[in-house]
Write a protein that holds these residues in place. Structure first.
Motif, mmCIF file in Angstrom:
data_model
loop_
_atom_site.group_PDB
_atom_site.id
_atom_site.type_symbol
_atom_site.label_atom_id
_atom_site.label_comp_id
_atom_site.label_asym_id
_atom_site.label_seq_id
_atom_site.Cartn_x
_atom_site.Cartn_y
_atom_site.Cartn_z
ATOM 1 N N GLY A 1 31.503 20.561 71.103
ATOM 2 C CA GLY A 1 32.137 21.783 71.589
ATOM 3 C C GLY A 1 32.182 21.825 73.093
ATOM 4 N N LEU A 2 32.661 22.971 73.604
ATOM 5 C CA LEU A 2 32.799 23.172 75.040
ATOM 6 C C LEU A 2 32.214 24.526 75.397
ATOM 7 C CD1 LEU A 2 36.565 22.181 75.379
ATOM 8 C CD2 LEU A 2 34.613 20.747 75.980
ATOM 9 N N ARG A 3 31.798 24.653 76.669
ATOM 10 C CA ARG A 3 31.301 25.927 77.150
ATOM 11 C C ARG A 3 31.774 26.094 78.580
ATOM 12 N NH1 ARG A 3 26.009 25.084 75.633
ATOM 13 N NH2 ARG A 3 25.583 24.350 77.735
ATOM 14 N N THR A 4 32.278 27.283 78.916
ATOM 15 C CA THR A 4 32.707 27.538 80.287
ATOM 16 C C THR A 4 32.754 29.040 80.508
ATOM 17 O OG1 THR A 4 34.503 27.286 81.884
ATOM 18 C CG2 THR A 4 35.156 27.405 79.584
ATOM 19 N N ASP A 5 32.575 29.451 81.757
ATOM 20 C CA ASP A 5 32.656 30.888 82.001
ATOM 21 C C ASP A 5 34.095 31.334 82.253
ATOM 22 O OD1 ASP A 5 33.129 29.851 84.473
ATOM 23 O OD2 ASP A 5 31.667 31.108 85.528
ATOM 24 N N ILE A 6 35.040 30.373 82.287
ATOM 25 C CA ILE A 6 36.424 30.764 82.580
ATOM 26 C C ILE A 6 37.164 31.223 81.319
ATOM 27 C CG2 ILE A 6 37.764 28.596 82.346
ATOM 28 C CD1 ILE A 6 38.864 29.255 85.185
ATOM 29 N N ALA A 7 36.640 30.863 80.143
ATOM 30 C CA ALA A 7 37.316 31.240 78.897
ATOM 31 C C ALA A 7 36.305 31.604 77.824
ATOM 32 C CB ALA A 7 38.193 30.098 78.402
ATOM 33 N N PHE B 1 36.536 24.949 88.328
ATOM 34 C CA PHE B 1 35.635 25.682 87.436
ATOM 35 C C PHE B 1 34.739 24.676 86.735
ATOM 36 C CE2 PHE B 1 37.463 24.659 83.268
ATOM 37 C CZ PHE B 1 38.726 24.200 83.646
ATOM 38 N N GLN B 2 33.626 25.186 86.178
ATOM 39 C CA GLN B 2 32.699 24.297 85.489
ATOM 40 C C GLN B 2 32.953 24.307 83.993
ATOM 41 O OE1 GLN B 2 28.654 25.145 86.769
ATOM 42 N NE2 GLN B 2 28.964 23.588 88.356
ATOM 43 N N LEU B 3 32.942 23.125 83.424
ATOM 44 C CA LEU B 3 33.149 22.986 81.983
ATOM 45 C C LEU B 3 32.010 22.122 81.441
ATOM 46 C CD1 LEU B 3 35.237 23.454 79.598
ATOM 47 C CD2 LEU B 3 36.125 21.200 80.159
ATOM 48 N N THR B 4 31.324 22.650 80.434
ATOM 49 C CA THR B 4 30.208 21.897 79.852
ATOM 50 C C THR B 4 30.643 21.267 78.538
ATOM 51 O OG1 THR B 4 28.636 23.379 80.892
ATOM 52 C CG2 THR B 4 27.812 22.074 79.031
ATOM 53 N N LEU B 5 30.397 19.978 78.416
ATOM 54 C CA LEU B 5 30.657 19.275 77.165
ATOM 55 C C LEU B 5 29.383 19.400 76.339
ATOM 56 C CD1 LEU B 5 32.192 15.981 78.657
ATOM 57 C CD2 LEU B 5 33.377 18.122 78.105
ATOM 58 N N VAL B 6 29.474 20.040 75.179
ATOM 59 C CA VAL B 6 28.304 20.246 74.330
ATOM 60 C C VAL B 6 28.150 19.031 73.419
ATOM 61 C CG1 VAL B 6 27.202 21.778 72.652
ATOM 62 C CG2 VAL B 6 28.712 22.739 74.423
ATOM 63 N N ILE B 7 27.002 18.363 73.556
ATOM 64 C CA ILE B 7 26.767 17.115 72.830
ATOM 65 C C ILE B 7 25.774 17.368 71.702
ATOM 66 C CG2 ILE B 7 26.068 14.672 73.105
ATOM 67 C CD1 ILE B 7 28.542 15.546 74.784
ATOM 68 N N ALA B 8 25.994 16.736 70.546
ATOM 69 C CA ALA B 8 25.181 16.982 69.358
ATOM 70 C C ALA B 8 23.685 16.801 69.607
ATOM 71 C CB ALA B 8 25.647 16.077 68.221
ATOM 72 N N ASN B 9 23.301 15.827 70.425
ATOM 73 C CA ASN B 9 21.871 15.580 70.641
ATOM 74 C C ASN B 9 21.264 16.495 71.707
ATOM 75 O OD1 ASN B 9 22.732 14.601 73.072
ATOM 76 N ND2 ASN B 9 22.047 12.493 72.746
ATOM 77 N N GLY B 10 22.051 17.449 72.209
ATOM 78 C CA GLY B 10 21.540 18.418 73.169
ATOM 79 C C GLY B 10 21.663 17.969 74.622
#
Lengths: 154, 208
Positions: free
Chosen positions: A64-70, A126-135
């Protein structure tokens, strides 16, 4: 006693140094050529692109993805069938093999940024976090390019 | 000796047969195939629809006759394919330079509910100035897409919104409104400008 304390501090310092080095330099995922298209206001979804390379020895699973822009960032896949009809679907989990890479690029996989919290403005980032299964998540700084941009440079 | 001759005839025959098969494939299934009649866009002169451009002018297929035409369907809430294609089209128009003035370039929305005249004006403003944005009532959009043999479908998304599946090919017509060819989304972009020139040249040939 004193020497034990000193030794403990030294060991702690070495450990701290090691951990720092490990997380800064050896994250197996390397993100290149990240860019996003400026948005028209906030009503329409935005899109971001990049190449994600797995330089490690284990399969990495992008969940998944995480960001404060969306509010709802999600990886989507655009596909165009043999009749020329284009459609977009959530891509689900994506495995990146060791030594492999995935390209998020126009007309294929892309980070779809739904429910923008603020407009995406040409020249900002903007910052975009790539959510990885292993944390072991990775955060990247994504530069925003013009609305008519076609790639990270042109 | 005779056997070698026979072999020679034989292989010539195989080559000839292969050639015939190849020619057949080329015309029926290959790149030389013409679109089945039912799937080919109608000539613009046989289409009937009334839309509104991004400057609030009444427009329709007649508006396009007299110059070669490029048409693309899409919607402004489309984050990926539509801005990419319109950027590509803008690049092709830049490459054509002055020749682009002899070409009608139209982006028709398949999402008239959200794509008002103002939205279309904002959207096309980001791309090449030759690109016109057309919208209008749902039934007229339907008539337009059916003339072009294009399809579109509203697809709900998980957040309660919707997106549109739609034909993403670029359509080319000559100055008389006859269909020339498609620029397919999959095909290599370097073929695009020569294809547009083909539509423009049919224009010159027709005029001469």
């Amino acid at each position: 006693m004193k020497s034990l304390l000193t030794r403990t501090i030294v060991i702690l310092a070495i450990l701290a140094g090691l951990t720092g080095t490990v997380s800064a330099q050896t994250h197996p995922l390397v993100v290149e050529d990240a860019w996003a298209r400026a948005s028209m206001g906030m009503n329409r979804p935005g899109a971001a692109y990049m190449t994600i390379r797995n330089s490690g020895e284990d399969i990495m699973v992008l969940v998944g993805l995480r960001t404060d822009i969306a509010v709802m960032p999600e990886i989507h896949l655009t596909s165009t069938d043999d009749r020329g009809v284009s459609s977009m679907t959530p891509a689900g989990e994506i495995e990146i093999a060791p030594g492999g890479a995935i390209a998020l690029e126009p007309g294929g996989l892309h980070a779809m940024l739904m429910q923008l919290q603020r407009p995406m403005v040409d020249g900002e980032t903007f910052q975009l976090t790539l959510v990885i299964a292993n944390g072991d998540d990775v955060t990247v700084e994504v530069p925003i390019r013009g609305f008519a941009a076609r790639g990270p440079q042109d | 000796m005779q056997r070698r001759k026979l072999l020679g005839y034989g292989s010539a025959g195989v080559v000839a047969l292969g050639g015939t098969l190849f020619a057949g494939w080329w015309q029926v299934d290959g790149p030389g195939a013409s679109e089945p009649a039912g799937h080919q866009p109608l000539p613009l002169s046989a289409m009937e629809f009334q839309l509104i451009d991004h400057e609030a002018n009444a427009v329709g297929p007649d508006t396009l006759i007299g110059q070669a035409t490029l048409v693309f369907f899409g919607f402004t809430f489309c984050p990926d394919v539509c801005p990419t294609t319109l950027s590509d089209i803008s690049g092709w128009l830049d490459e054509l330079g002055d020749e682009a003035e002899r070409l009608n370039v139209v982006f028709i929305t398949v999402d008239p509910e959200r794509d008002t005249i103002e939205a279309m004006a904002d959207y096309v403003g980001y791309f090449h100035p030759s690109i016109r944005g057309w919208t209008g009532p749902e039934d007229q959009i339907e008539r337009a897409t059916s003339g072009f043999r294009a399809t579109y479908e509203r697809v709900p998304t998980e957040n309660g919104d919707y997106t549109m599946d739609h034909t993403a090919s670029v359509f080319l017509f000559d100055a008389e409104g006859s269909f020339v060819t498609l620029i397919d989304y999959h095909e290599s972009r370097e073929f695009a400008v020569p294809k547009i020139r083909r539509a423009l040249d049919r224009d010159t040939a027709g005029a001469a």
